[in-house]
Design a protein around this motif. Structure first.
Motif, PDB file in Angstrom:
ATOM      1  N   THR A   1       0.817  -1.215   0.000  1.00  0.00           N
ATOM      2  CA  THR A   1       0.000   0.000   0.000  1.00  0.00           C
ATOM      3  C   THR A   1       0.849   1.263   0.000  1.00  0.00           C
ATOM      4  O   THR A   1       0.327   2.366   0.144  1.00  0.00           O
ATOM      5  N   TRP A   2       2.122   1.127  -0.156  1.00  0.00           N
ATOM      6  CA  TRP A   2       3.032   2.274  -0.132  1.00  0.00           C
ATOM      7  C   TRP A   2       3.516   2.630  -1.515  1.00  0.00           C
ATOM      8  O   TRP A   2       3.650   1.776  -2.387  1.00  0.00           O
ATOM      9  N   ILE A   3       3.825   3.905  -1.711  1.00  0.00           N
ATOM     10  CA  ILE A   3       4.512   4.289  -2.926  1.00  0.00           C
ATOM     11  C   ILE A   3       6.004   3.999  -2.760  1.00  0.00           C
ATOM     12  O   ILE A   3       6.508   3.925  -1.632  1.00  0.00           O
ATOM     13  N   MET A   4       6.670   3.823  -3.875  1.00  0.00           N
ATOM     14  CA  MET A   4       8.104   3.576  -3.858  1.00  0.00           C
ATOM     15  C   MET A   4       8.754   4.415  -4.944  1.00  0.00           C
ATOM     16  O   MET A   4       8.093   4.797  -5.931  1.00  0.00           O
ATOM     17  N   ALA A   5      10.012   4.690  -4.769  1.00  0.00           N
ATOM     18  CA  ALA A   5      10.656   5.607  -5.702  1.00  0.00           C
ATOM     19  C   ALA A   5      12.166   5.380  -5.739  1.00  0.00           C
ATOM     20  O   ALA A   5      12.732   4.714  -4.876  1.00  0.00           O
ATOM     21  N   TRP A   6      12.764   5.975  -6.739  1.00  0.00           N
ATOM     22  CA  TRP A   6      14.210   6.049  -6.867  1.00  0.00           C
ATOM     23  C   TRP A   6      14.606   7.523  -6.897  1.00  0.00           C
ATOM     24  O   TRP A   6      13.977   8.330  -7.599  1.00  0.00           O
ATOM     25  N   PHE A   7      15.642   7.836  -6.167  1.00  0.00           N
ATOM     26  CA  PHE A   7      16.265   9.144  -6.204  1.00  0.00           C
ATOM     27  C   PHE A   7      17.749   8.926  -6.466  1.00  0.00           C
ATOM     28  O   PHE A   7      18.271   7.826  -6.285  1.00  0.00           O
ATOM     29  N   ARG A   8      18.421   9.981  -6.877  1.00  0.00           N
ATOM     30  CA  ARG A   8      19.856   9.875  -7.084  1.00  0.00           C
ATOM     31  C   ARG A   8      20.535  11.170  -6.649  1.00  0.00           C
ATOM     32  O   ARG A   8      19.911  12.223  -6.598  1.00  0.00           O
ATOM     33  N   GLN A   9      21.801  11.031  -6.324  1.00  0.00           N
ATOM     34  CA  GLN A   9      22.581  12.201  -5.937  1.00  0.00           C
ATOM     35  C   GLN A   9      23.996  12.063  -6.462  1.00  0.00           C
ATOM     36  O   GLN A   9      24.688  11.081  -6.165  1.00  0.00           O
ATOM     37  N   ALA A  10      24.388  13.051  -7.246  1.00  0.00           N
ATOM     38  CA  ALA A  10      25.740  13.109  -7.775  1.00  0.00           C
ATOM     39  C   ALA A  10      26.598  13.964  -6.846  1.00  0.00           C
ATOM     40  O   ALA A  10      26.067  14.811  -6.114  1.00  0.00           O
ATOM     41  N   PRO A  11      27.902  13.792  -6.871  1.00  0.00           N
ATOM     42  CA  PRO A  11      28.772  14.582  -5.997  1.00  0.00           C
ATOM     43  C   PRO A  11      28.568  16.076  -6.196  1.00  0.00           C
ATOM     44  O   PRO A  11      28.554  16.569  -7.329  1.00  0.00           O
ATOM     45  N   GLY A  12      28.393  16.780  -5.113  1.00  0.00           N
ATOM     46  CA  GLY A  12      28.250  18.218  -5.172  1.00  0.00           C
ATOM     47  C   GLY A  12      26.897  18.706  -5.649  1.00  0.00           C
ATOM     48  O   GLY A  12      26.704  19.922  -5.812  1.00  0.00           O
ATOM     49  N   GLN A  13      25.964  17.793  -5.867  1.00  0.00           N
ATOM     50  CA  GLN A  13      24.642  18.186  -6.355  1.00  0.00           C
ATOM     51  C   GLN A  13      23.563  17.775  -5.359  1.00  0.00           C
ATOM     52  O   GLN A  13      23.759  16.913  -4.517  1.00  0.00           O
ATOM     53  N   GLU A  14      22.396  18.380  -5.509  1.00  0.00           N
ATOM     54  CA  GLU A  14      21.277  18.031  -4.653  1.00  0.00           C
ATOM     55  C   GLU A  14      20.674  16.698  -5.096  1.00  0.00           C
ATOM     56  O   GLU A  14      20.821  16.271  -6.239  1.00  0.00           O
ATOM     57  N   ARG A  15      19.959  16.082  -4.158  1.00  0.00           N
ATOM     58  CA  ARG A  15      19.267  14.844  -4.497  1.00  0.00           C
ATOM     59  C   ARG A  15      18.222  15.124  -5.572  1.00  0.00           C
ATOM     60  O   ARG A  15      17.512  16.127  -5.510  1.00  0.00           O
ATOM     61  N   GLU A  16      18.131  14.228  -6.518  1.00  0.00           N
ATOM     62  CA  GLU A  16      17.248  14.405  -7.673  1.00  0.00           C
ATOM     63  C   GLU A  16      16.244  13.274  -7.754  1.00  0.00           C
ATOM     64  O   GLU A  16      16.591  12.093  -7.601  1.00  0.00           O
ATOM     65  N   PHE A  17      15.004  13.615  -8.008  1.00  0.00           N
ATOM     66  CA  PHE A  17      13.961  12.613  -8.224  1.00  0.00           C
ATOM     67  C   PHE A  17      14.217  11.894  -9.544  1.00  0.00           C
ATOM     68  O   PHE A  17      14.439  12.532 -10.578  1.00  0.00           O
ATOM     69  N   VAL A  18      14.136  10.575  -9.517  1.00  0.00           N
ATOM     70  CA  VAL A  18      14.318   9.786 -10.729  1.00  0.00           C
ATOM     71  C   VAL A  18      12.986   9.212 -11.203  1.00  0.00           C
ATOM     72  O   VAL A  18      12.586   9.429 -12.342  1.00  0.00           O
ATOM     73  N   ALA A  19      12.315   8.470 -10.325  1.00  0.00           N
ATOM     74  CA  ALA A  19      11.059   7.834 -10.722  1.00  0.00           C
ATOM     75  C   ALA A  19      10.307   7.365  -9.487  1.00  0.00           C
ATOM     76  O   ALA A  19      10.908   7.108  -8.447  1.00  0.00           O
ATOM     77  N   ALA A  20       8.979   7.269  -9.631  1.00  0.00           N
ATOM     78  CA  ALA A  20       8.139   6.791  -8.539  1.00  0.00           C
ATOM     79  C   ALA A  20       7.007   5.951  -9.099  1.00  0.00           C
ATOM     80  O   ALA A  20       6.651   6.072 -10.280  1.00  0.00           O
ATOM     81  N   ILE A  21       6.427   5.128  -8.233  1.00  0.00           N
ATOM     82  CA  ILE A  21       5.371   4.221  -8.664  1.00  0.00           C
ATOM     83  C   ILE A  21       4.367   4.039  -7.542  1.00  0.00           C
ATOM     84  O   ILE A  21       4.720   3.965  -6.367  1.00  0.00           O
ATOM     85  N   THR A  22       3.091   3.996  -7.912  1.00  0.00           N
ATOM     86  CA  THR A  22       2.025   3.826  -6.935  1.00  0.00           C
ATOM     87  C   THR A  22       1.959   2.375  -6.443  1.00  0.00           C
ATOM     88  O   THR A  22       2.583   1.495  -7.039  1.00  0.00           O
TER      89      THR A  22
END
Length: 124
Positions: A31-52
């Motif tokens: 019943t939870w959403i799940m997602a992928w995020f990524r973070q490159a050196p020196g950069q902010e965390r970035e949303f990659v993808a999510a799924i219901t």
């Protein structure tokens, strides 16, 4: 306590494909959403993808649309990220996340549990 464990990333060449997985334990995440995020050196965390929860709705970040695809197998509590046509700028630590759907599935604030992250490096 929920635990999320990503598969090993790796070093691949530009244009290659790679699939990441994230295994969840501690409770069913059906019943939870799940997602992928990524973070490159020196950069902010970035949303990659999510799924219901049932997988009927997915969202992908603009930088990966058409190249990456998120999916999940609810029965075994596993999340996947298929990454195709990889570019150097995709190099980052990729983390999976899970939580009850609150407001914005593209926001890191919506997620209560995080994996430790896995390094993906794209280099010739």
């Amino acid at each position: 306590q929920v635990q999320l464990v990503e598969s090993e990333g790796g070093l691949v060449q530009p244009g290659d494909s790679l699939r990441l997985s994230c295994a969840a334990s501690g409770r069913t995440l059906s019943t939870w959403i799940m997602a992928w995020f990524r973070q490159a050196p020196g950069q902010e965390r970035e949303f990659v993808a999510a799924i219901t929860p049932a997988g009927g709705v997915t969202r992908h970040g603009d930088s990966v649309k058409g190249r990456f695809a998120i999916s999940r197998v609810t029965a075994n509590n596993t999340l996947y990220l298929q990454m195709n046509s990889l570019k150097h700028e995709d190099t980052a630590v990729y983390s999976c996340a899970a939580g009850p759907w609150k407001y914005d599935m593209q926001s890191a604030d919506d997620y209560d549990y995080w994996g430790q992250g896995t390094q993906v490096t794209i280099s010739p």
